[in-house]
Structure formats: C-alpha cells, structure tokens
Enzyme design. Structure first.
Site, PDB file in Angstrom:
ATOM      1  N   LYS A  22       0.862  -1.215   0.000  1.00  0.00           N
ATOM      2  CA  LYS A  22       0.000   0.000   0.000  1.00  0.00           C
ATOM      3  C   LYS A  22       0.883   1.245   0.000  1.00  0.00           C
ATOM      4  O   LYS A  22       0.646   2.200  -0.745  1.00  0.00           O
ATOM      5  CB  LYS A  22      -0.874  -0.044   1.239  1.00  0.00           C
ATOM      6  N   ASN A  23       1.970   1.225   0.806  1.00  0.00           N
ATOM      7  CA  ASN A  23       2.780   2.437   0.974  1.00  0.00           C
ATOM      8  C   ASN A  23       3.760   2.692  -0.163  1.00  0.00           C
ATOM      9  O   ASN A  23       4.444   3.703  -0.173  1.00  0.00           O
ATOM     10  CB  ASN A  23       3.511   2.415   2.322  1.00  0.00           C
ATOM     11  N   ARG A  92      -4.281  10.390   5.139  1.00  0.00           N
ATOM     12  CA  ARG A  92      -3.238  11.405   5.236  1.00  0.00           C
ATOM     13  C   ARG A  92      -2.310  11.378   4.033  1.00  0.00           C
ATOM     14  O   ARG A  92      -1.712  12.374   3.668  1.00  0.00           O
ATOM     15  CB  ARG A  92      -2.411  11.173   6.485  1.00  0.00           C
ATOM     16  N   CYS A 116      -3.897  12.152  13.336  1.00  0.00           N
ATOM     17  CA  CYS A 116      -4.626  10.884  13.420  1.00  0.00           C
ATOM     18  C   CYS A 116      -4.262  10.303  14.781  1.00  0.00           C
ATOM     19  O   CYS A 116      -3.559  10.925  15.569  1.00  0.00           O
ATOM     20  CB  CYS A 116      -4.208   9.959  12.276  1.00  0.00           C
ATOM     21  N   ARG A 121       1.047  14.392  12.978  1.00  0.00           N
ATOM     22  CA  ARG A 121       1.344  14.199  11.551  1.00  0.00           C
ATOM     23  C   ARG A 121       1.515  15.534  10.805  1.00  0.00           C
ATOM     24  O   ARG A 121       0.777  15.852   9.889  1.00  0.00           O
ATOM     25  CB  ARG A 121       0.280  13.345  10.871  1.00  0.00           C
ATOM     26  N   SER A 163      11.938  11.868   6.596  1.00  0.00           N
ATOM     27  CA  SER A 163      10.491  11.737   6.425  1.00  0.00           C
ATOM     28  C   SER A 163      10.232  10.996   5.114  1.00  0.00           C
ATOM     29  O   SER A 163      10.673  11.437   4.052  1.00  0.00           O
ATOM     30  CB  SER A 163       9.826  13.117   6.370  1.00  0.00           C
ATOM     31  N   VAL A 164       9.492   9.887   5.203  1.00  0.00           N
ATOM     32  CA  VAL A 164       9.159   9.107   3.998  1.00  0.00           C
ATOM     33  C   VAL A 164       8.344   9.974   3.034  1.00  0.00           C
ATOM     34  O   VAL A 164       8.719  10.182   1.878  1.00  0.00           O
ATOM     35  CB  VAL A 164       8.383   7.835   4.382  1.00  0.00           C
ATOM     36  N   ASP A 305       5.925   0.437  11.785  1.00  0.00           N
ATOM     37  CA  ASP A 305       4.673  -0.215  11.345  1.00  0.00           C
ATOM     38  C   ASP A 305       4.583  -1.668  11.795  1.00  0.00           C
ATOM     39  O   ASP A 305       3.553  -2.306  11.582  1.00  0.00           O
ATOM     40  CB  ASP A 305       4.547  -0.145   9.818  1.00  0.00           C
ATOM     41  N   ILE A 327       9.500   7.073  16.254  1.00  0.00           N
ATOM     42  CA  ILE A 327       9.026   7.734  15.028  1.00  0.00           C
ATOM     43  C   ILE A 327       7.777   8.572  15.286  1.00  0.00           C
ATOM     44  O   ILE A 327       7.711   9.736  14.908  1.00  0.00           O
ATOM     45  CB  ILE A 327       8.745   6.684  13.911  1.00  0.00           C
ATOM     46  N   ARG A 397      -7.978  -0.664   5.876  1.00  0.00           N
ATOM     47  CA  ARG A 397      -7.203   0.333   5.114  1.00  0.00           C
ATOM     48  C   ARG A 397      -5.937  -0.295   4.541  1.00  0.00           C
ATOM     49  O   ARG A 397      -5.434   0.129   3.505  1.00  0.00           O
ATOM     50  CB  ARG A 397      -6.819   1.510   6.019  1.00  0.00           C
TER      51      ARG A 397
HETATM   52  C1  EPZ Z   1       4.862   6.820   6.069  1.00  0.00           C
HETATM   53  O1  EPZ Z   1       4.142   7.854   6.721  1.00  0.00           O
HETATM   54  C2  EPZ Z   1       3.930   5.619   6.062  1.00  0.00           C
HETATM   55  N1  EPZ Z   1       2.717   5.951   5.307  1.00  0.00           N
HETATM   56  C3  EPZ Z   1       3.570   5.244   7.509  1.00  0.00           C
HETATM   57  O2  EPZ Z   1       2.766   4.068   7.447  1.00  0.00           O
HETATM   58  C4  EPZ Z   1       4.864   4.910   8.247  1.00  0.00           C
HETATM   59  O3  EPZ Z   1       4.561   4.607   9.592  1.00  0.00           O
HETATM   60  C5  EPZ Z   1       5.812   6.126   8.189  1.00  0.00           C
HETATM   61  O4  EPZ Z   1       6.052   6.483   6.801  1.00  0.00           O
HETATM   62  C6  EPZ Z   1       7.157   5.845   8.841  1.00  0.00           C
HETATM   63  O5  EPZ Z   1       7.766   4.769   8.206  1.00  0.00           O
HETATM   64  C7  EPZ Z   1       2.755   5.910   3.960  1.00  0.00           C
HETATM   65  O6  EPZ Z   1       3.785   5.652   3.351  1.00  0.00           O
HETATM   66  C8  EPZ Z   1       1.478   6.234   3.249  1.00  0.00           C
HETATM   67  P1  EPZ Z   1       7.110  10.209   7.967  1.00  0.00           P
HETATM   68  P2  EPZ Z   1       4.708   9.384   6.692  1.00  0.00           P
HETATM   69  O7  EPZ Z   1       6.924  11.471   7.205  1.00  0.00           O
HETATM   70  O8  EPZ Z   1       5.358   9.650   5.380  1.00  0.00           O
HETATM   71  C9  EPZ Z   1       7.237  13.472  11.377  1.00  0.00           C
HETATM   72  C10 EPZ Z   1       0.941   2.719   7.933  1.00  0.00           C
HETATM   73  O9  EPZ Z   1       0.620   2.172   8.984  1.00  0.00           O
HETATM   74  N2  EPZ Z   1       7.025  14.440  10.300  1.00  0.00           N
HETATM   75  O10 EPZ Z   1       8.317   9.356   7.685  1.00  0.00           O
HETATM   76  O11 EPZ Z   1       3.634  10.287   7.142  1.00  0.00           O
HETATM   77  C11 EPZ Z   1       6.022  12.559  11.568  1.00  0.00           C
HETATM   78  O12 EPZ Z   1       5.067  13.177  12.402  1.00  0.00           O
HETATM   79  C12 EPZ Z   1       1.416   4.154   7.944  1.00  0.00           C
HETATM   80  O13 EPZ Z   1       0.944   2.174   6.806  1.00  0.00           O
HETATM   81  C13 EPZ Z   1       7.211  15.803  10.580  1.00  0.00           C
HETATM   82  O14 EPZ Z   1       7.533  16.182  11.700  1.00  0.00           O
HETATM   83  O15 EPZ Z   1       5.820   9.292   7.820  1.00  0.00           O
HETATM   84  C14 EPZ Z   1       6.635  11.349  12.215  1.00  0.00           C
HETATM   85  O16 EPZ Z   1       6.804  11.603  13.602  1.00  0.00           O
HETATM   86  C15 EPZ Z   1       1.313   4.768   9.330  1.00  0.00           C
HETATM   87  N3  EPZ Z   1       7.007  16.713   9.591  1.00  0.00           N
HETATM   88  C16 EPZ Z   1       8.005  11.263  11.549  1.00  0.00           C
HETATM   89  O17 EPZ Z   1       8.277  12.568  11.008  1.00  0.00           O
HETATM   90  C17 EPZ Z   1       6.656  16.317   8.313  1.00  0.00           C
HETATM   91  O18 EPZ Z   1       6.509  17.196   7.440  1.00  0.00           O
HETATM   92  C18 EPZ Z   1       8.086  10.259  10.402  1.00  0.00           C
HETATM   93  O19 EPZ Z   1       7.023  10.554   9.519  1.00  0.00           O
HETATM   94  C19 EPZ Z   1       6.476  14.945   8.049  1.00  0.00           C
HETATM   95  C20 EPZ Z   1       6.681  14.021   9.059  1.00  0.00           C
END
Ligand code: EPZ
Length: 417
Positions: A22-23, A92, A116, A121, A163-164, A305, A327, A397
């Site tokens: 999915k991701n 999101r 969420c 987020r 950040s992914v 995850d 994270i 989801r």
């Molecule tokens: C992706 O979310 C995944 N979702 C998440 O999977 C996964 O848990 C996460 O990466 C970490 O591996 C998808 O790919 C659709 P991040 P993402 O930006 O991109 C902070 C699931 O269960 N942050 O790497 O939103 C954030 O709050 C989902 O499938 C900022 O501060 O994750 C978090 O604490 C849940 N500012 C950390 O960074 C930003 O602009 C990592 O978030 C963006 C993120």
C-alpha cells in the site's frame, strides 16, 4: 461499522502469498499526475487506502481502468487541483499529490491532513522541501494553497529529520523541475526506492535512491510505463509474527526478504526458528521465545509499522521486553486494548515495558489505527475464547479482508457487518 469475531486459539497451516505494498502504491498512484500518458500499475493490494487514492485522482479528472490487481491511470484531462477536506481526512497520504500537482500544473489546494490517532502528523518538512524548489504557500480555511511562478527549479534539499512522505513529495516535484536537485538525509524505505524505479521507467533521471543522498536531473516530460508494485513488507512481517505467535509451521511467500532484515534480526534474537530464502520464509515452531529490547527507527532500522505486532509476540515470550517508539509521538494506542486481552504492558513516556509469559484471553476490544488493529487480531488468534474487534475499518485500510486471506490458512475469523 464492521466488527471481527476472532476464535482462538487458532490453527495455521500451509502458506500465504503477499500482495503489493500500500505504501508504495499510494505515492506511485500520485506520481501518475506527472504525465499525460498511461501509467499501468500491477500487483496492487485490494485495500481501502487504494480506493481512497482512486477517489482523490477521480476528483482531479483522472481516467482509471481497474482490472483485478492492475490499474491504468491516464491524466490527460486534469482540470481540478483541489483535494477537499472530506477526501484528505480519510487518508493522510493524500498530501502526496502536492508535489506532482505543483510540478506539472504549478498550483494545488490541499486540505491540511490533520492528525490521526498515532500523532499530529505535521507536513512542515514537505512544505520546507517544496519551497526550496520554488513553490510558494499560503494557508486559508484549513487548506494549504501552493503556487509556482514559472517552473520549479532544482535545489539542494537537506532534511533536518528523515520523512518518507516528504522525501517522496520532493522527488515527485523535482523530476520535472528545471536543473538538478539533490536530497540529503532522504528516507531509504523500499517504498521510496520503488517510487524512484517507477519514475525512472517513465523517463525521469533519479540516482542514489535507497541511500540517504538522492540526485535528480529535471526532465521536460514523463511518458507511459507499466510498473509492478513491490510486495508489502509490513503485511509479510505481520503474518511472520502471527506464525511464530501461534507456534506453527507456515510459509510466507512472494516478497523480498531483504526488506525485512531488521525484523529477522529481532526474531532470531528472540529464538524464532526460520528458514529465510530470497523471496519467502518458512517458520517453524519456536517456543519458548526470549524477551528483547528494541527501538523503532527509519529504514533499515526496526519499522514502526511492525511495533504493535511485535509487542503482541513479546507478551507471550519468556521474560521482559521493552520497545522505544522513536518515530511517532502517540503510537501506543494498542496497549490498553492488548492489556484487556491479558497482556501486562506499562508505558513511561516513549517506552513500553512488556512483561512476558502471558496467555491472551478473548474479550471485546477497539481498533484505533491500522497497525494497532492487526495487533489485536494477532492476540485474538492466540487467545483462549472469542475476541470481538470493533471499528475494523482501520484494519481494512491496509489489509485485504483478513478473515479471507488468513482465514483460508486455518483461523476462524468472522466479519459482522
Ligand atoms: C509513512 O508515513 C507511512 N505511510 C507510515 O505508514 C509509516 O509509519 C511512516 O512512513 C514511517 O515509516 C505511507 O507511506 C502512506 P514520515 P509518513 O513522514 O510519510 C514526522 C501505515 O501504517 N514528520 O516518515 O507520514 C512525523 O510526524 C502508515 O501504513 C514531521 O515532523 O511518515 C513522524 O513523527 C502509518 N514533519 C516522523 O516525522 C513532516 O513534514 C516520520 O514521519 C512529516 C513528518
């Protein structure tokens, strides 16, 4: 709202095939906005988030043909560039259309995704990176409105934190920017790697993906492609943990096992018996297991995850375990529900302390987010008696109808609509 009735203690036999991630699919579907030609995607998972992304793309004017696990997306008639609140609040990952819309259409209006249950987020890193490429943003009535005068220009983007999503948005914006972009401290997740492979197959020139330094040479146009989505390492990891929890011989097939090295290292330290091949893993009865201490980290560290799922396994291992969630700031919503099922877990700040040697007993529990809900299914499978899991829309989801996918390998799981 659907609920699941899980009958424990479940049997589990044979094997299961893993479907598309999915991701990986979500950013790759969003990147179809970068081209006016067909993008054919295969090996898609039949999960709700994919349907949400389809709805979002339809709302922009995309033409989508679905055939089983394949879709063909064509964006030659994109008219609207607004992603409204109702669409975005459900998923999101909708924020991932921001980069492509700005890059190709020079404008976008996206509802702020909002938080969420696992955290606030924020999207500051997304906006920081896109601004470096020349986008200008304003905020009105809960929307972020992006504009580009002329074209985006290549830049050096140094992320203060990994950040992914922000890495993915930056890549999708940079591929049509003028000049070269380098992204430092980029996310290295396999899903980011798959997005870059798909973009390169469409005519982009990206190098360094899979490392923390990604280079992108902007191009004029992207073209059609036919891309196979990588299999879902988190779904694979979930079923691997299920087999070890139930102490059964079971095979999980059709995924790149290299993408789960961090999970295999943890499981081996716990004493799990596994035969790992390049594209499958065979689990053997492994009890007794030992407790362990781990911290969730960006790839290739232990994935957040899989944190809820390994916590369920730790509850039945001998001795104590600890998990530091590094994270997300609030990703322990499954703890009170696991405790209702007989676990003995305490939280202090960002660390969960798990006492092992527990036996789960069926009860009524509530799902709170995608991975929390599947940790409750795992506990229910290993529990004595019946477990009722409410609000399974969270589960749907990211997991294909689990009562069917896992159900055909033995577990008795019933869905009440
Ligand atoms: C992706 O979310 C995944 N979702 C998440 O999977 C996964 O848990 C996460 O990466 C970490 O591996 C998808 O790919 C659709 P991040 P993402 O930006 O991109 C902070 C699931 O269960 N942050 O790497 O939103 C954030 O709050 C989902 O499938 C900022 O501060 O994750 C978090 O604490 C849940 N500012 C950390 O960074 C930003 O602009 C990592 O978030 C963006 C993120």
């Amino acid at each position: 709202m659907d609920k699941l009735i899980v009958n424990g203690t479940a049997n589990l036999k044979g094997s299961i095939n893993i479907y598309g991630a999915k991701n990986a699919a979500l950013p790759i579907m969003a990147c179809s906005l970068l081209s006016d030609q067909n993008l054919k995607l295969n090996n898609l998972p039949n999960v709700e988030d994919i349907n949400s992304m389809k709805k979002l793309l339809y709302n922009f004017g995309s033409n989508i043909i679905t055939k089983k696990r394949s879709i063909i997306i064509k964006n030659n008639r994109v008219k609207n560039k607004l992603a409204d609140y109702d669409l975005v609040r459900k998923m999101r990952a909708s924020i991932l259309v921001l980069g492509p819309l700005l890059s190709r259409f020079k404008e976008a209006k996206i509802s702020m995704p909002g938080g969420c249950s696992i955290g606030t987020r924020p999207i500051d890193l997304h906006l920081f990176a896109l601004s470096k490429l020349g986008a200008k943003f304003k905020y009105k009535d809960g929307y972020v409105i992006g504009k580009v005068n002329g074209t985006l220009n290549g830049a050096s983007i140094v992320f203060p934190r990994k950040s992914v999503g922000a890495t993915e948005n930056s890549i999708m914006a940079a591929v049509l920017a003028k000049g070269n972009t380098e992204i430092i401290n980029a996310a290295k997740e396999p899903e980011v790697f798959d997005l870059c492979n798909c973009l390169n197959s469409m005519g982009a020139t990206i190098t360094g993906h899979g490392t923390s330094k990604i280079k992108i040479k902007g191009v004029e146009k992207l073209y059609s492609s036919n891309h196979n989505i990588i299999s879902d390492r988190i779904v694979a990891g979930t079923f691997i943990i299920a087999a070890i929890l139930l102490n059964k011989t079971f095979i999980i097939r059709n995924f790149n096992t290299q993408n789960l090295d961090s999970l295999f290292n943890v499981l081996e330290k716990m004493g799990a018996q596994m035969k790992i091949k390049s594209n499958s893993v065979k689990i053997f009865p492994s009890r007794p297991l030992k407790g362990i201490t781990l911290t969730t980290k960006p790839y290739p560290g232990f994935p957040t995850d899989l944190q809820a799922q390994i916590m369920t396994l730790m509850s039945v291992a001998n001795g104590k375990s600890q998990i530091k969630e590094n994270i997300f700031e609030n990703r322990f919503m499954h703890v009170p529900e696991l405790n209702r099922l007989g676990a003995d877990i305490k939280i202090k700040n960002d660390v969960a302390y798990i006492n092992g040697n527990r036996q789960f007993k069926g009860a009524q529990v509530m799902a709170s987010d995608l991975r929390a809900s599947v940790s409750l299914v795992l506990a229910g499978l290993s529990a004595y008696g019946k477990t009722t899991i409410n609000r399974v829309y969270h589960l749907d989801r990211g997991y294909e109808k689990i009562e069917k996918t896992l159900g055909k390998c033995g577990p008795k799981i019933k869905r009440l609509t």
